[in-house]
Motif scaffolding. Structure first.
Motif, PDB file in Angstrom:
ATOM      1  N   SER A   1     -37.938 -36.208  41.655  1.00 32.24           N
ATOM      2  CA  SER A   1     -38.255 -34.995  42.421  1.00 32.24           C
ATOM      3  C   SER A   1     -37.068 -34.359  43.143  1.00 32.24           C
ATOM      4  N   GLU A   2     -35.839 -34.661  42.704  1.00 32.31           N
ATOM      5  CA  GLU A   2     -34.689 -34.068  43.391  1.00 32.31           C
ATOM      6  C   GLU A   2     -34.834 -32.551  43.559  1.00 32.31           C
ATOM      7  N   PHE A   3     -35.327 -31.909  42.504  1.00 33.45           N
ATOM      8  CA  PHE A   3     -35.391 -30.443  42.545  1.00 33.45           C
ATOM      9  C   PHE A   3     -36.836 -29.941  42.541  1.00 33.45           C
ATOM     10  N   MET A   4     -37.731 -30.759  43.055  1.00 35.08           N
ATOM     11  CA  MET A   4     -39.131 -30.346  43.207  1.00 35.08           C
ATOM     12  C   MET A   4     -39.454 -30.450  44.691  1.00 35.08           C
ATOM     13  N   TYR A   5     -39.450 -29.313  45.337  1.00 40.96           N
ATOM     14  CA  TYR A   5     -39.574 -29.310  46.797  1.00 40.96           C
ATOM     15  C   TYR A   5     -41.003 -29.149  47.276  1.00 40.96           C
TER      16      TYR A   5
END
Ligand code: ACM
Ligand code: ZN
Length: 482
Positions: free
Chosen positions: A421-425
């Motif tokens: 989820s690094e780029f799933m905020y």
């Protein structure tokens, strides 16, 4: 199961007039197999186990959502190809509400997945408040995101109550939750509450100016950037293993399932090479300077023993097999117990080596449609990591490499999709990245070998998406599938 089934069918059984027969029968039905018959007189669902009944109930649920007030007359004999059909959610890089985690589990169960691999800790956060160890979440569950003029506090922690609720919700739906305790790497958020377990602290203790006071120079906070970080748990410090034991106790208390994942991926050895405590450990183990790599399998072996003592089975990323030659010093130090499961993410090789060594393996190679943080369409406007991994790729995912001897093939117990989820905020972004690729992977893991047809999947997709709508998941990707 019955209240859930009535809820799914949207019917009050007394009013519908038809008979519903649900039962466990042992007559030749395997672990998750079921037999479903819908006739004019009623519905009959039988299975060899509760899991089987849940899978059959999920089929009924699919039919009920798609058919409106009508169910089709049918006879279905069904069962899975693989016993591990998983999805992984990373709640450390970003945190998601309990309600969303449940919605995702609900959708997974509709697709007959049976494992929720919960990646709850990493460099950026420790996202579960474990009983008896409040400092872990207190110091480790939030990070300062400094990309803005004003730093933003980002993260969150699930309470023990939240975890019990999620585990119970999953269990009702036939899904086992596998928590992942990342060690010895990806541990910055753990070091935030226990900096004394770092090699930097060990070096300070050993230095003339060190001692207890000097340790305060070893300070960590949850990382606000992404990647692989040098500071890992010190392999020379017995206190690190004592804490890991207590963490495992906390996990055992919250997670009744048979597995605990111990991470093991992406562990740089730079700190171990410079650390006096790690050097002492190597001498104790008969390792020479330069053989730091061998400390990792020794470390993983210690973790496996902790789990075995508590009746839990270890699973780890394929680095738990490194170094992977047959006569390395690592294996002389003990290494993994035969029942340890290898989760192969760097490719197929880890799975093949693991199977050859007699381990069960779970496949999620990042090149094979299993990494759902990648773009699903080749366009600069598409969100996700720059690598493209389409729904067609996910549908074509083949957990068992072809051409292996049957006894090796049998070691490939399944596969999973990973939602890093690094780029799933936000939850909506997770929905977008997860679907419809998770629908595709669930079919790859369930369907009989050789039976898949992507054109057929594409034709059926609109009704699958309609079912996601019914579950409250509406932000799925709607672009081209390949
Ligand atoms: C991984 O993607 N580092 C398991
Ligand atoms: Zn060390």
């Amino acid at each position: 199961l019955l209240p859930l089934l009535f809820h799914w069918l949207g019917a009050k059984p007394r009013e519908s007039g038809a008979k519903l027969r649900v039962g466990i029968c042992s007559a030749g039905l395997g672990q998750e197999e079921y037999r479903l018959m819908i006739s004019r007189s009623g519905i009959s669902l039988e299975a060899g186990s509760r899991e089987g009944l849940v899978r059959g109930a999920s089929t009924l649920r699919q039919l009920a959502i798609s058919g409106g007030s009508h169910l089709p007359l049918c006879e279905i004999d069904d069962g899975p190809r693989f016993s591990w059909r998983g999805f992984m959610l990373d709640t450390a890089r970003n945190w998601f509400p309990v309600e969303f985690v449940e919605r995702l589990i609900d959708a997974a169960s509709l697709h007959k997945l049976n494992i929720f691999h919960w990646h709850f800790c990493d460099d950026q956060a420790w996202s579960i408040d474990l009983p008896g160890l409040p400092e872990l979440a207190r110091e480790g569950s939030f990070r300062l995101d400094r990309r803005y003029n004003e730093p933003v506090k980002r993260g969150g922690a699930y309470s023990a109550e939240d975890v019990r609720r999620i585990v119970g919700f999953a269990a009702e739906r036939g899904i086992v939750v596998v928590p992942e305790l990342e060690a010895p790497g990806h541990a910055t958020a753990l070091l935030a509450s226990h900096p004394e377990l770092s090699c930097v602290a060990a070096a300070l203790r050993a230095s003339p100016a060190g001692g207890a006071g000097g340790q305060s120079a070893a300070r960590f906070e949850p990382e606000d950037s992404y990647g692989v970080f040098a500071d890992v748990l010190c392999a020379g410090n017995d206190a690190a293993f004592a804490l890991l034991e207590r963490i495992v106790d906390g996990l055992v208390e919250l997670f009744p399932g048979p597995y605990i994942h111990v991470g093991g991926d992406e562990v740089p050895k730079a700190r171990w090479k410079e650390c006096p405590a790690c050097a002492a450990r190597m001498r104790e183990l008969g390792l020479s300077p330069g053989e730091e790599e061998a400390l990792q399998p020794w470390f993983m072996g210690k973790m496996a023993a902790m789990l075995a003592k508590r009746g839990k089975r270890m699973i780890g990323w394929d680095e738990v097999l490194d170094p992977a030659s047959d006569d390395d010093s690592a294996r002389k130090l003990g290494g993994l117990p035969p029942d340890a499961v290898v989760m192969s993410w760097r490719g197929y090789e880890g799975g093949i080596v693991g199977a050859r060594l007699g381990h069960d393996v779970v496949m999620c190679p990042y090149q094979a449609g299993c990494y759902l943080d990648y773009k699903q369409f080749d366009s600069p406007e598409e969100p996700g990591r720059p690598t493209v991994s389409t729904a067609r790729d996910s549908y074509a995912f083949e957990p068992a490499p072809p051409g292996l001897a049957p006894e090796l093939s049998a070691r490939f117990i399944g596969g999973q999709a990973n939602l890093w989820s690094e780029f799933m905020y936000s939850a909506r972004q997770v929905e977008y990245m997860a679907f419809p690729r998770l629908c595709a992977i669930s079919e790859a893991l369930w369907s009989p070998d050789g039976s898949r047809d992507f054109e057929d999947f594409s034709r059926r997709l609109p009704s699958q998406l309609q079912r996601l709508d019914a579950l409250g998941i509406r932000n799925y990707y709607k672009g081209p599938l390949c």
